[in-house]
Design an enzyme around this catalytic site. Structure first.
Site, PDB file in Angstrom:
ATOM      1  N   GLU A  41       0.871  -1.188   0.000  1.00 18.89           N
ATOM      2  CA  GLU A  41       0.000   0.000   0.000  1.00 18.89           C
ATOM      3  C   GLU A  41       0.894   1.220   0.000  1.00 18.89           C
ATOM      4  OE1 GLU A  41      -0.899  -1.912   3.087  1.00 18.89           O
ATOM      5  OE2 GLU A  41      -2.496  -3.048   2.122  1.00 18.89           O
ATOM      6  N   TYR A  49       7.619   1.928  -7.811  1.00 19.07           N
ATOM      7  CA  TYR A  49       6.823   0.699  -7.878  1.00 19.07           C
ATOM      8  C   TYR A  49       6.359   0.419  -9.319  1.00 19.07           C
ATOM      9  CZ  TYR A  49       6.692   1.524  -2.829  1.00 19.07           C
ATOM     10  OH  TYR A  49       7.034   1.765  -1.525  1.00 19.07           O
TER      11      TYR A  49
HETATM   12  C1  COA Z   1      10.350   5.447  -1.650  1.00 16.13           C
HETATM   13  C2  COA Z   1      11.877   5.257  -1.505  1.00 16.13           C
HETATM   14  C3  COA Z   1      12.156   3.972  -0.749  1.00 16.13           C
HETATM   15  C4  COA Z   1      12.441   5.144  -2.920  1.00 16.13           C
HETATM   16  O1  COA Z   1      13.838   4.888  -2.836  1.00 16.13           O
HETATM   17  P1  COA Z   1      14.851   5.616  -3.855  1.00 16.13           P
HETATM   18  O2  COA Z   1      16.170   4.988  -3.723  1.00 16.13           O
HETATM   19  O3  COA Z   1      14.738   7.078  -3.678  1.00 16.13           O
HETATM   20  O4  COA Z   1      14.157   5.145  -5.224  1.00 16.13           O
HETATM   21  P2  COA Z   1      14.608   5.371  -6.694  1.00 16.13           P
HETATM   22  O5  COA Z   1      15.786   6.304  -6.751  1.00 16.13           O
HETATM   23  O6  COA Z   1      14.763   4.017  -7.307  1.00 16.13           O
HETATM   24  O7  COA Z   1      13.319   6.055  -7.327  1.00 16.13           O
HETATM   25  C5  COA Z   1      12.751   7.232  -6.754  1.00 16.13           C
HETATM   26  C6  COA Z   1      12.063   8.112  -7.775  1.00 16.13           C
HETATM   27  O8  COA Z   1      11.954   9.461  -7.254  1.00 16.13           O
HETATM   28  C7  COA Z   1      12.835  10.334  -7.958  1.00 16.13           C
HETATM   29  N1  COA Z   1      13.561  11.268  -7.100  1.00 16.13           N
HETATM   30  C8  COA Z   1      14.153  12.372  -7.505  1.00 16.13           C
HETATM   31  N2  COA Z   1      14.688  13.011  -6.489  1.00 16.13           N
HETATM   32  C9  COA Z   1      14.469  12.285  -5.399  1.00 16.13           C
HETATM   33  C10 COA Z   1      14.800  12.432  -4.040  1.00 16.13           C
HETATM   34  N3  COA Z   1      15.493  13.457  -3.571  1.00 16.13           N
HETATM   35  N4  COA Z   1      14.395  11.495  -3.211  1.00 16.13           N
HETATM   36  C11 COA Z   1      13.701  10.446  -3.650  1.00 16.13           C
HETATM   37  N5  COA Z   1      13.358  10.261  -4.937  1.00 16.13           N
HETATM   38  C12 COA Z   1      13.734  11.167  -5.803  1.00 16.13           C
HETATM   39  C13 COA Z   1      13.789   9.386  -8.629  1.00 16.13           C
HETATM   40  O9  COA Z   1      14.390  10.006  -9.735  1.00 16.13           O
HETATM   41  C14 COA Z   1      12.862   8.266  -9.024  1.00 16.13           C
HETATM   42  O10 COA Z   1      11.943   8.677 -10.034  1.00 16.13           O
HETATM   43  P3  COA Z   1      11.984   8.137 -11.546  1.00 16.13           P
HETATM   44  O11 COA Z   1      11.297   6.795 -11.515  1.00 16.13           O
HETATM   45  O12 COA Z   1      11.180   9.136 -12.284  1.00 16.13           O
HETATM   46  O13 COA Z   1      13.440   8.046 -11.927  1.00 16.13           O
HETATM   47  C15 COA Z   1      12.540   6.473  -0.807  1.00 16.13           C
HETATM   48  O14 COA Z   1      12.230   7.647  -1.513  1.00 16.13           O
HETATM   49  C16 COA Z   1      12.151   6.617   0.647  1.00 16.13           C
HETATM   50  O15 COA Z   1      12.777   6.068   1.533  1.00 16.13           O
HETATM   51  N6  COA Z   1      11.071   7.393   0.937  1.00 16.13           N
HETATM   52  C17 COA Z   1      10.604   7.590   2.303  1.00 16.13           C
HETATM   53  C18 COA Z   1       9.919   6.356   2.822  1.00 16.13           C
HETATM   54  C19 COA Z   1       8.764   5.931   1.923  1.00 16.13           C
HETATM   55  O16 COA Z   1       8.005   6.750   1.441  1.00 16.13           O
HETATM   56  N7  COA Z   1       8.651   4.604   1.713  1.00 16.13           N
HETATM   57  C20 COA Z   1       7.626   4.023   0.879  1.00 16.13           C
HETATM   58  C21 COA Z   1       6.393   3.799   1.649  1.00 16.13           C
HETATM   59  S1  COA Z   1       5.128   3.030   0.645  1.00 16.13           S
END
Ligand code: COA
Length: 155
Positions: free
Chosen positions: A107, A119
């Site tokens: 979710e 995702y």
């Molecule tokens: C969701 C999360 C795990 C994704 O991890 P990540 O290593 O940032 O993931 P990715 O880099 O593979 O992809 C993130 C996307 O956001 C974009 N992005 C750009 N700047 C970013 C930033 N500062 N932080 C995060 N994402 C960013 C990336 O480019 C990518 O988009 P794209 O598909 O258009 O390229 C991470 O953002 C996170 O820990 N968020 C907080 C916790 C959370 O929300 N968890 C999910 C609960 S359902």
């Protein structure tokens, strides 16, 4: 890019995991919740992502029959947007597929565009919406599923 290592989460990781959890979520899990998952839940599979001997992220799921239910995933803020989340999810999903997992669900808040983008890239598709699912803000949750048997998501 340095090589990340994905390995099972240990009780000794929880101090760092809780720091990441607290800065990542508005309603973070407690130490007790993580401990209960690691010690008492036979369905729980929790993994850490380590880079240069430092834990920078984690992912938890419940593996029930042939289905995975993702409980949490987070990457520490400095490392977000660099596809470490994608690497962690792909690695865990591949490992779970090799143990018989055929589909996986999660979710996500409708407002969490970064997570949604990740995702979708991994082959998750929207299956429905839970209205007002998140008690803190009343926000809706999008329910997503990915089929793993076809192998398209993790190649
Ligand atoms: C969701 C999360 C795990 C994704 O991890 P990540 O290593 O940032 O993931 P990715 O880099 O593979 O992809 C993130 C996307 O956001 C974009 N992005 C750009 N700047 C970013 C930033 N500062 N932080 C995060 N994402 C960013 C990336 O480019 C990518 O988009 P794209 O598909 O258009 O390229 C991470 O953002 C996170 O820990 N968020 C907080 C916790 C959370 O929300 N968890 C999910 C609960 S359902």
């Amino acid at each position: 890019m340095n090589k990340g290592i994905v390995r099972p989460m240990l009780i000794s990781d929880l101090e760092v995991i809780l720091e990441i959890e607290r800065i990542s979520f508005t309603t973070p899990w407690s130490l007790e919740s993580f401990k209960a998952e690691l010690k008492d839940n036979e369905y729980a599979r929790y993994h850490c992502l380590e880079l240069d001997s430092q834990v920078i992220g984690y992912m938890g799921l419940w593996f029930i029959l042939d289905e995975g239910h993702i409980t949490n995933i987070a990457i520490t803020p400095n490392y977000r947007g660099q596809h470490w989340g994608e690497f962690l999810m792909r690695t865990v999903m591949e490992k779970m597929m090799s143990q018989g997992m055929e589909r996986i669900t999660l979710e996500v808040r409708v407002s969490n565009s970064q997570a949604l983008s990740l995702y979708k890239r991994l082959g998750f598709a929207t299956a429905g919406v839970r209205k007002g699912y998140y008690a803190d803000t009343g926000e809706d949750a999008i329910i997503m599923w990915a089929e793993l048997v076809r192998g398209v998501n993790v190649t």
